[in-house]
Design a protein around this motif. Structure first.
Motif, mmCIF file in Angstrom:
data_model
loop_
_atom_site.group_PDB
_atom_site.id
_atom_site.type_symbol
_atom_site.label_atom_id
_atom_site.label_comp_id
_atom_site.label_asym_id
_atom_site.label_seq_id
_atom_site.Cartn_x
_atom_site.Cartn_y
_atom_site.Cartn_z
ATOM 1 N N GLY A 6 0.820 -1.210 0.000
ATOM 2 C CA GLY A 6 0.000 0.000 0.000
ATOM 3 C C GLY A 6 0.855 1.262 0.000
ATOM 4 N N VAL A 7 1.917 1.254 0.800
ATOM 5 C CA VAL A 7 2.848 2.385 0.840
ATOM 6 C C VAL A 7 3.532 2.545 -0.510
ATOM 7 N N ARG A 8 3.942 1.445 -1.100
ATOM 8 C CA ARG A 8 4.602 1.468 -2.411
ATOM 9 C C ARG A 8 3.655 2.065 -3.470
ATOM 10 N N GLU A 9 2.401 1.640 -3.467
ATOM 11 C CA GLU A 9 1.424 2.148 -4.434
ATOM 12 C C GLU A 9 1.174 3.647 -4.238
ATOM 13 N N LEU A 10 1.032 4.078 -2.990
ATOM 14 C CA LEU A 10 0.808 5.493 -2.690
ATOM 15 C C LEU A 10 2.005 6.336 -3.125
ATOM 16 N N LEU A 11 3.200 5.888 -2.824
ATOM 17 C CA LEU A 11 4.403 6.612 -3.215
ATOM 18 C C LEU A 11 4.503 6.704 -4.738
ATOM 19 N N THR A 12 4.245 5.609 -5.416
ATOM 20 C CA THR A 12 4.282 5.611 -6.882
ATOM 21 C C THR A 12 3.272 6.598 -7.447
ATOM 22 N N ARG A 13 2.061 6.600 -6.911
ATOM 23 C CA ARG A 13 1.015 7.524 -7.368
ATOM 24 C C ARG A 13 1.435 8.973 -7.131
ATOM 25 N N ASN A 14 2.007 9.249 -5.966
ATOM 26 C CA ASN A 14 2.430 10.620 -5.654
ATOM 27 C C ASN A 14 3.567 11.086 -6.551
ATOM 28 N N LEU A 15 4.495 10.205 -6.853
ATOM 29 C CA LEU A 15 5.652 10.576 -7.667
ATOM 30 C C LEU A 15 5.321 10.714 -9.148
ATOM 31 N N THR A 16 4.256 10.093 -9.586
ATOM 32 C CA THR A 16 3.924 10.116 -11.011
ATOM 33 C C THR A 16 2.709 10.978 -11.338
ATOM 34 N N SER A 17 2.104 11.585 -10.349
ATOM 35 C CA SER A 17 0.922 12.425 -10.569
ATOM 36 C C SER A 17 1.318 13.883 -10.780
ATOM 37 N N CYS A 18 0.456 14.609 -11.461
ATOM 38 C CA CYS A 18 0.657 16.051 -11.646
ATOM 39 C C CYS A 18 0.543 16.757 -10.303
ATOM 40 N N VAL A 19 1.311 17.817 -10.143
ATOM 41 C CA VAL A 19 1.299 18.574 -8.896
ATOM 42 C C VAL A 19 0.054 19.443 -8.788
ATOM 43 N N ARG A 20 -0.382 20.051 -9.876
ATOM 44 C CA ARG A 20 -1.576 20.907 -9.921
ATOM 45 C C ARG A 20 -1.444 22.133 -9.018
ATOM 46 N N PHE A 21 -0.245 22.671 -8.915
ATOM 47 C CA PHE A 21 0.021 23.831 -8.066
ATOM 48 C C PHE A 21 -0.844 25.026 -8.479
ATOM 49 N N THR A 22 -0.913 25.280 -9.776
ATOM 50 C CA THR A 22 -1.704 26.410 -10.270
ATOM 51 C C THR A 22 -3.162 26.272 -9.851
ATOM 52 N N ASP A 23 -3.720 25.087 -10.012
ATOM 53 C CA ASP A 23 -5.112 24.857 -9.623
ATOM 54 C C ASP A 23 -5.317 25.080 -8.131
ATOM 55 N N GLN A 24 -4.368 24.624 -7.323
ATOM 56 C CA GLN A 24 -4.500 24.770 -5.871
ATOM 57 C C GLN A 24 -4.412 26.229 -5.430
ATOM 58 N N ILE A 25 -3.487 26.989 -6.023
ATOM 59 C CA ILE A 25 -3.364 28.405 -5.679
ATOM 60 C C ILE A 25 -4.635 29.153 -6.101
ATOM 61 N N ALA A 26 -5.130 28.865 -7.293
ATOM 62 C CA ALA A 26 -6.365 29.502 -7.769
ATOM 63 C C ALA A 26 -7.534 29.160 -6.854
ATOM 64 N N ALA A 27 -7.631 27.919 -6.415
ATOM 65 C CA ALA A 27 -8.717 27.511 -5.513
ATOM 66 C C ALA A 27 -8.596 28.209 -4.162
ATOM 67 N N LEU A 28 -7.384 28.293 -3.627
ATOM 68 C CA LEU A 28 -7.187 28.998 -2.359
ATOM 69 C C LEU A 28 -7.621 30.457 -2.477
ATOM 70 N N HIS A 29 -7.230 31.095 -3.575
ATOM 71 C CA HIS A 29 -7.594 32.499 -3.780
ATOM 72 C C HIS A 29 -9.106 32.644 -3.931
ATOM 73 N N ARG A 30 -9.698 31.767 -4.707
ATOM 74 C CA ARG A 30 -11.157 31.794 -4.905
ATOM 75 C C ARG A 30 -11.891 31.630 -3.570
ATOM 76 N N ASP A 31 -11.299 30.846 -2.654
ATOM 77 C CA ASP A 31 -11.910 30.610 -1.345
ATOM 78 C C ASP A 31 -11.574 31.688 -0.322
ATOM 79 N N GLY A 32 -10.819 32.726 -0.743
ATOM 80 C CA GLY A 32 -10.587 33.863 0.139
ATOM 81 C C GLY A 32 -9.163 34.084 0.609
ATOM 82 N N ALA A 33 -8.255 33.196 0.301
ATOM 83 C CA ALA A 33 -6.861 33.393 0.724
ATOM 84 C C ALA A 33 -6.262 34.575 -0.033
#
Length: 70
Positions: A6-33
């Motif tokens: 399970g740890v191996r699968e989670l680590l693999t998913r985290n290392l191979t997934s998109c970061v989506r930093f832009t989406d997260q910053i936009a969402a934080l701002h939209r929510d009031g940050a």
């Protein structure tokens, strides 16, 4: 006993997934940050936030001071 597979699968998913930093910053701002603080070495993320939120009300600051030890 930890779930090694399970740890191996989670680590693999985290290392191979998109970061989506832009989406997260936009969402934080939209929510009031409006204040974004970078804690750690460098100022890369502060610059990215500034570019992502260009023209929108916000403050992006880095805790690292130029020429000072981290």
């Amino acid at each position: 006993m930890p779930d090694v597979e399970g740890v191996r699968e989670l680590l693999t998913r985290n290392l191979t997934s998109c970061v989506r930093f832009t989406d997260q910053i936009a969402a934080l701002h939209r929510d009031g940050a409006r204040l974004f603080v970078e804690a750690g070495p460098g100022r890369i993320l502060t610059g990215l936030v500034t570019r992502i939120l260009e023209g929108q009300p916000h403050e992006a600051v880095s805790l690292e001071q130029s020429g000072q030890p981290a």
